[in-house]
Design a protein around this motif. Sequence first.
Motif, short mmCIF file in Angstrom:
data_model
loop_
_atom_site.label_atom_id
_atom_site.label_comp_id
_atom_site.label_asym_id
_atom_site.label_seq_id
_atom_site.Cartn_x
_atom_site.Cartn_y
_atom_site.Cartn_z
N GLU A 291 53.41 45.76 35.49
CA GLU A 291 53.93 45.61 34.13
C GLU A 291 53.97 46.92 33.36
O GLU A 291 55.00 47.34 32.82
N SER A 292 52.91 47.63 33.39
CA SER A 292 52.81 48.84 32.56
C SER A 292 53.75 49.93 33.05
O SER A 292 54.34 50.64 32.24
N ASP A 293 53.89 50.04 34.38
CA ASP A 293 54.82 51.05 34.96
C ASP A 293 56.22 50.82 34.44
O ASP A 293 56.89 51.75 33.97
N GLU A 294 56.55 49.53 34.54
CA GLU A 294 57.91 49.17 34.14
C GLU A 294 58.14 49.50 32.67
O GLU A 294 59.16 50.11 32.30
N LEU A 295 57.11 49.12 31.91
CA LEU A 295 57.24 49.37 30.47
C LEU A 295 57.32 50.86 30.17
O LEU A 295 58.14 51.32 29.38
N THR A 296 56.43 51.57 30.88
CA THR A 296 56.40 53.03 30.70
C THR A 296 57.76 53.64 31.07
O THR A 296 58.33 54.47 30.33
N LYS A 297 58.23 53.13 32.20
CA LYS A 297 59.53 53.68 32.65
C LYS A 297 60.62 53.37 31.64
O LYS A 297 61.44 54.23 31.27
N ALA A 298 60.58 52.09 31.15
CA ALA A 298 61.59 51.67 30.18
C ALA A 298 61.48 52.51 28.90
O ALA A 298 62.48 52.95 28.32
#
Length: 747
Positions: free
Chosen positions: A277-284
């Motif tokens: 979740e956090s990776d995705e959010l960070t990437k976004a």
Amino acid sequence: MYLKELSINGFKSFAKKSELEFSAPITAIVGPNGSGKSNIAESFRFVLGEQSVKSMRGKRGEDLIWGGSDKVSRGNRAVVQVVFDNKSRTFALDFDEVKIERIVHRDGQNEYKLNDSNVRLKDVHELLANANIGSTGHHIISQGEADRVLAAGPKERREMIEDALGLKVYQIKKNETERKLDKTRENITQVELLRREVAPHLKYLKKQVEKAERSLEVQGILKEKYAEYLKREDTYVAFHHDRLTKSRLEPSDKLEEIQKRLLEVKEKLKDSESAPESDELTKADESFVSASRSRQEAEREQSSLEGQVSFLERRLANPPKAEVEQTAFIPRVQVEELVSDIESKVEQALSEGSASAFKHALTDLVDRLRTFLKHEKGEVVDTSAADKEELEALQKSLKATEKVVAEALEKENKAREVFEAIQAARSEDTEKNREAERDMFALMNERRELEGKISTIDRELEALNRDRNDFKQQLQEAVTLLGRAASDYFSYEVKDESGQVVSEEVIVGEDRSTQRTRQFELEKLKIRLEELGVGATEDLLKEYNDAKERDEFLARELADLESSVENLKELIVDMQAKLHEQFSSGLDKITKEFHTFFTLMFGGGSASLEKVKIKQRDDEEEEDEEKVIQEGVELNIALPNKRVKGLEMLSGGERALTSIALIFAMSQVNPPPFIILDETDAALDEANSRRYGDMIEALAKKSQLVLITHNRETMSRAGVLYGITMGSDGVSKTLSVKFEEAAAVAK
Ligand code: ATP
């Protein structure tokens, strides 16, 4: 008349059977010397049980059996029978005739028969004693034996007189009683000895048995206490084990359930944590920031271009006027430098982020801008052509930049949308996780509580298990001590002090300290039992009972013996008194008769009998006065017209007369059934023979007489005469003879 007949066969010189009938009060037996007359008198002695062979002129038993002669061979046995008339029951037998028979064999063996039945010598003696035919033979006076009554000592004479008085039977009984008394005393000593011997063992056994009995008592108490203790313990342990096991079920199930649920929740949480979740959010976020930055740059570029376009358009529309307008034309490069300079300062301030940095940056900016303006004041140049050109170029760039901006904006919007979508999704997840965590904590709390509960139960169960193990151990010990009886506790009913059965509820609810007290008491009892030993074995009890019974038996025996000693003593005293009395009165009577016969014979004088005390034996231990001192009988005689006194001074004839007087006196008081006199008259002169003849006639009124004689006077008084002859074969024969025939051989 009592004496009926005599049969002799094989006795001494009577090699063949000879029979004599005694049909008259006086029977005389006559014959030459050595013909065998005295053998007849001895055959009487023999058949009546005489034990002294010597008194029958023999050395051994076989001397009594026909010894053989040149013509007649010796015999193997001697048989003598005597027949009595018993119609008057003189003999204590229920027969009209009594036949006594004695047989002696060469080996010395004797047989006695009573009316053809075998009997013992004792029976013959008893029978004769009761009929006043005593064994001392006072009624059979052998040849030369008349003198015996004079020659005898006081003691022997007393016995003769007792015999004549018929006291022999009492004497025999008294002696028997005394023997019995001695025997009884011996038995008492033996029984006392036996009791003394067994006493220590009995005492020991008694102690052992008492100890064993106490042990049994303790065992009994122990059994009872064990039964109560075990019953209570078993009930308690079983009940609480059941209760705890049951009460553990619910929390255990719950705990299992909660564990499951916890696992599920944890699993869930783990899933959400592990999602990118956090990776995705960070990437976004990064994409959005980068898109935003690109858009800003593009916009800056655009605004810069717009500014330049606007400046050029304004300049083209209003060309610079010297001095009128302080408008200067600044090359683009300088402006770009300025912008770049400002940008770097702003970025620096932004990066520092503090208020002072921003302040400092703003001051710097103002200074920089002022410096720039001062520096750029210069001459006015006509730049419209170039401006146009530049404007066109700028406008072109602007358009391109606007396009870039639009594109960047679009990108940025897209990136924002993506970011926001992810962020929105993420915040939804977080909410869910929080709920799961709350659940998890709640479950964990519940689990803690349940575990606490279970561990409390487990602790109780553990304690109970210890109790159960203790119980098993106690049961084991009970089995060791009590055997199978230990298992009786199953059916034991616990009761209270009032005897009421105690319910299970009360048992399981009891304070444990009470049960501990019971256990302590059990331990005390076990120690006591150990001190006392296991208890009575069958063998010990049997041994004790046997020994006790034996001792009781001996005690009874002793009491019986002691009472029979008393009875015997009394009996002896009675007998003694009776004997004494009868003897004294009998002696008085004999004395009277003796005196009468004596004075008759001697034509005067005096004769008497006197009781004297004699010591039995000097060397004997003086245990009993009565035994040592005995009564004897002495003779006192005084011849008429003679001073001399004492038997020693008498002539042969005088002695004969005196003894005859005494014998006759004795016979008169208690007349025996018959009297045999063997040549008692041998020493008498004619005058005395007549007196003798008178006396025997008087005597024959009371007793039957058998007289062996050579005396004519005596023969004349006889009713029946037998002659004995002996031929060359040495065998005696009998034949009836007439007085004249007899007188012919008489002196
Ligand atoms: P007297 O008138 O002299 O007194 P008596 O008639 O009394 O004589 P006894 O003394 O009775 O005679 O008999 C003695 C005889 O008996 C002797 O001849 C003796 O040898 C004989 N005699 C004794 N014992 C036996 C015997 N066992 N066997 C054979 N003969 C015997």
